[in-house]
Design a protein around this motif. Structure first.
Motif, PDB file in Angstrom:
ATOM      1  N   LEU A 109      10.024  -3.626   0.503  1.00 59.56           N
ATOM      2  CA  LEU A 109       9.528  -3.653   1.890  1.00 59.56           C
ATOM      3  C   LEU A 109       8.203  -4.405   1.975  1.00 59.56           C
ATOM      4  O   LEU A 109       7.270  -3.975   2.661  1.00 59.56           O
ATOM      5  N   THR A 110       8.126  -5.541   1.294  1.00 59.21           N
ATOM      6  CA  THR A 110       6.848  -6.259   1.219  1.00 59.21           C
ATOM      7  C   THR A 110       6.645  -7.247   2.359  1.00 59.21           C
ATOM      8  O   THR A 110       5.543  -7.771   2.512  1.00 59.21           O
TER       9      THR A 110
ATOM     10  N   ASP B  64       8.929   4.636   9.683  1.00 57.35           N
ATOM     11  CA  ASP B  64       7.543   4.585   9.220  1.00 57.35           C
ATOM     12  C   ASP B  64       7.253   5.604   8.120  1.00 57.35           C
ATOM     13  O   ASP B  64       6.083   5.920   7.851  1.00 57.35           O
ATOM     14  N   ALA B  65       8.290   6.099   7.468  1.00 54.55           N
ATOM     15  CA  ALA B  65       8.083   7.060   6.385  1.00 54.55           C
ATOM     16  C   ALA B  65       7.271   6.427   5.262  1.00 54.55           C
ATOM     17  O   ALA B  65       7.391   5.236   4.968  1.00 54.55           O
ATOM     18  N   THR B  66       6.446   7.248   4.634  1.00 55.19           N
ATOM     19  CA  THR B  66       5.690   6.782   3.479  1.00 55.19           C
ATOM     20  C   THR B  66       6.614   6.725   2.259  1.00 55.19           C
ATOM     21  O   THR B  66       7.693   7.321   2.248  1.00 55.19           O
ATOM     22  N   PHE B  67       6.162   6.041   1.236  1.00 53.33           N
ATOM     23  CA  PHE B  67       6.962   5.994   0.016  1.00 53.33           C
ATOM     24  C   PHE B  67       7.080   7.380  -0.620  1.00 53.33           C
ATOM     25  O   PHE B  67       8.080   7.686  -1.271  1.00 53.33           O
TER      26      PHE B  67
ATOM     27  N   SER C 135       5.200   0.291  11.014  1.00 54.21           N
ATOM     28  CA  SER C 135       3.761   0.275  11.244  1.00 54.21           C
ATOM     29  C   SER C 135       2.976  -0.042   9.976  1.00 54.21           C
ATOM     30  O   SER C 135       1.867  -0.574  10.050  1.00 54.21           O
ATOM     31  N   GLU C 136       3.547   0.286   8.806  1.00 53.14           N
ATOM     32  CA  GLU C 136       2.843   0.021   7.552  1.00 53.14           C
ATOM     33  C   GLU C 136       2.947  -1.437   7.122  1.00 53.14           C
ATOM     34  O   GLU C 136       2.346  -1.836   6.129  1.00 53.14           O
ATOM     35  N   ALA C 137       3.708  -2.245   7.855  1.00 52.56           N
ATOM     36  CA  ALA C 137       3.876  -3.650   7.492  1.00 52.56           C
ATOM     37  C   ALA C 137       2.694  -4.459   8.015  1.00 52.56           C
ATOM     38  O   ALA C 137       2.773  -5.193   8.994  1.00 52.56           O
TER      39      ALA C 137
END
Length: 646
Positions: A162-163, A548-551, A171-173
């Motif tokens: 997911l880079t 938007d889940a965290t790893f 949202s983390e992108a």
């Protein structure tokens, strides 16, 4: 090397900086002074582009001209693998410089593509930034054709890392990097380019990946710091009404590695025949689909897609281009049909049997937990269906259904569809009548919709819309439950219980009531997972999370899937298996689950055909000897260096 006759030889030169160094002095490197390293080799049964090959004569001419760096493209002279612990990675001293990559580009006919991630136009840190282009990419992100047309993009990008995804979708992108995508790709349009790339990667100890359409749940066609062979454009497709090969005489398709399911089904319809192909439109039939076995709406009638192959053309890890069939390289032929992709070579084309046109009738209906259907009744309804799991595929049918939450938060069972292959509407209704009666006795009243079609293509086109891809909100595993689980009442109840446990725990179910039919006209002596020959189901179990889940959250669901839900499934079906192409990337003892009793033979063949360890893919044969650096447990992305285990 067993290299055969050459019709003519195209000379090529190698460059130093922006010039060519040869025995004739230094001259500018232009398209007029440098030609692709290829020759035309006449051979029966080849597509024209398969006759364009890198011959020993081409390499000899390069050597005779005293060209620099020719060793990078030579065929192997020994079976010794690199002694380096890891594949060469960008930033290493041994990583090829721009000039070396340009050499490969020139010799491959300007086919080298330096990776720019598909979503790069969404990020100001990339020169390709373009807000208008980003909006187009974002709005089309779930369309598989967007990713198929890109040389590196994965249809399910979780295991890329997911880079680089559109920031409005996650949202983390906040940044875009190449991550797990290949560093470079070769846009393959002939065999010579594959041979050049294999020799180049092997001689420089580079990671190599093979990407066709990118339709792969576990992103096995990506890899950080790799050279990728993009075979999607090997899309030649021909139909022969009367094709003779060995003991077979009848209709057949000859298809390049990049041909998709939709292409084959359409051509079959136009020629009044039926093909054994995939459900999803962008599946590359001659690529990873057949390599993994290939289940189909036709499987309950004709067996697996891998069973239909008459012969294959393949470039081996050595660079040699060969035919694999029941009489020519039969051991390789056995392994390539079911033993997994990115393992024994790069398949360029296959020839598969076709069958007479057949009618298809579909049935759809759904029911949900509600004020009139309790949870227990709902699950008893699935239990009733399971009792018919032997009956339906034995009649040639294929059941495709799912159990998932609806808008009200209750579970819904949906037939989407029940597929009556080679059945009229009347025949299908007669087949399912006892099942529908048993549902009614439980208090589950359904209103089936039957649609009769004259052939497979319109039935498939209406039943299976374009797949939705590009997401990263689930991690799926699968299980092939054998017949015994449904004819033995105790095992049936245990199977129903563990399925219910997983769905009520937060997963969803994508179910197939299917078998691999015995087909006396097909060659079923292949390496398809033996579990397929015993199964009556292919159950896919996705665990879910938010976009938007965290790893850490993704890790938690993935671990639950592997160690709880699927563990219970394995416990009630000991010795069974899972489908390689749609299985859990964390599957414990993947060797047994994905390959069954054939694994020792496949591993021995892997060592024989690829002693250089050129080919690698997650859960592929021999992958247990390698690892990717910097991994998060239960999220094994390809965003890291590929190294040997010590």
């Amino acid at each position: 090397m067993a290299i055969r006759g050459v019709a003519f030889v195209c000379l090529a030169s190698l460059i130093s900086a922006q010039q060519i160094n040869s025995a004739h002095g230094v001259i500018p490197a232009t398209s007029g002074t440098v030609t692709p390293a290829a020759a035309v080799v006449a051979a029966k049964g080849n597509f024209a582009w398969e006759s364009v090959q890198l011959t020993q004569s081409v390499l000899t001419n390069l050597t005779n001209l005293n060209l620099t760096n020719i060793a990078l493209f030579k065929y192997p002279t020994s079976t010794a693998a690199s002694t380096s612990q890891c594949k060469v990675f960008p930033g290493d001293a041994d990583w090829p410089g721009p000039v070396t990559w340009e050499i490969l580009n020139i010799l491959s006919g300007d086919a080298l593509i330096k990776t720019v991630p598909l979503a790069a136009p969404c990020f100001t840190s990339w020169p390709e930034y373009n807000a208008t282009e980003c909006a187009i990419i974002t709005s089309s992100w779930s369309d598989p054709h967007l990713h198929v047309a890109n040389p590196t993009s994965a249809q399910w990008p979780l295991y890329e890392g997911l880079t680089c995804v559109p920031p409005s979708l996650r949202s983390e992108a906040t940044n875009c990097t190449i991550g797990g995508y290949a560093a470079y790709s070769i846009n393959v349009t002939n065999v010579a380019q594959i041979q050049l790339a294999l020799n180049f990667a092997r001689n420089l100890n580079l990671r190599l990946v093979v990407r066709n359409t990118g339709h792969d749940f576990a992103d096995k066609s990506v890899g950080a710091g790799s050279l990728s062979l993009w075979t999607r454009n090997l899309d030649s497709l021909e139909f022969y009404k009367d094709y003779t090969y060995g003991s077979y005489s009848g209709p057949a398709f000859v298809m390049g590695a990049g041909v998709e399911t939709a292409d084959v089904y359409l051509l079959a319809e136009q020629n009044n025949v039926t093909a054994v192909g995939g459900e999803c439109r962008t599946v590359g039939i001659a690529g990873g689909y057949i390599a993994g076995g290939g289940h189909s709406p036709m499987s309950s009638l004709k067996g697996m897609a891998a069973d239909q192959v008459l012969f294959m053309k393949v470039v081996l890890p050595s660079g040699e281009f060969v035919t694999a069939s029941a009489t020519e390289n039969p051991d390789l032929f056995w392994a390539l049909r079911g033993g997994g992709g990115s393992t024994f070579g790069v398949v360029t084309s296959v020839v598969v049997m076709a069958y007479p046109k057949i009618p298809v009738t579909t049935m759809t209906f759904s029911y949900s937990i509600s004020s009139t259907i309790s949870a227990d009744t709902f699950w008893n309804g699935l239990g009733v269906y399971m009792k018919y799991f032997p009956t339906f595929p034995d009649a040639g049918s294929y059941g495709y259904f799912n159990i998932a939450p609806n808008a009200a938060g209750n579970l819904t069972f949906t037939f989407d569809p029940f597929w009556g292959a080679n059945m009229t509407k009347i025949q299908t209704q007669a087949l399912v009548a006892p099942y529908l009666s048993d549902l009614a006795k439980l208090g589950i009243a359904v209103t089936p919709v039957y649609t009769e079609y004259q052939s497979l293509y319109p039935a498939w086109n209406a039943s299976f819309p374009p797949e939705v891809v590009g997401g990263w909100t689930n991690h799926a595993g699968s299980r092939l439950f054998p017949r015994e689980n449904f004819v033995n009442a105790t095992l049936l109840n245990e199977t129903l219980a563990v399925v219910r446990h997983a769905i009520e725990g937060g997963a969803i179910l994508v179910g197939y009531n299917i078998k691999s039919a015995v087909n006396p006209h097909a060659n079923q002596n292949n390496s398809v997972n033996p579990a397929w020959r015993e199964t009556l189901t292919h159950f896919i179990l996705p665990g879910l999370w938010d976009a938007d889940a965290t790893f850490a959250q993704i890790q938690n669901v993935s671990e639950t899937l592997t160690n709880d839900w699927l563990a219970r499934w394995r416990a009630v079906s000991p010795g069974a298996g899972s489908y390689f192409a749609e299985g859990d990337i964390n599957e414990p003892d993947f060797q047994q689950s994905f390959y069954g009793s054939y694994y020792p033979q496949l591993l021995a063949m892997k060592k024989e055909f690829d002693p250089w360890d050129l080919f690698y893919a997650p859960t592929a044969v021999g992958s247990e000897y390698w690892y990717i650096t910097g991994q998060i447990p239960y999220i094994p992305t390809q965003n890291g260096r590929l190294c040997r285990k010590t």
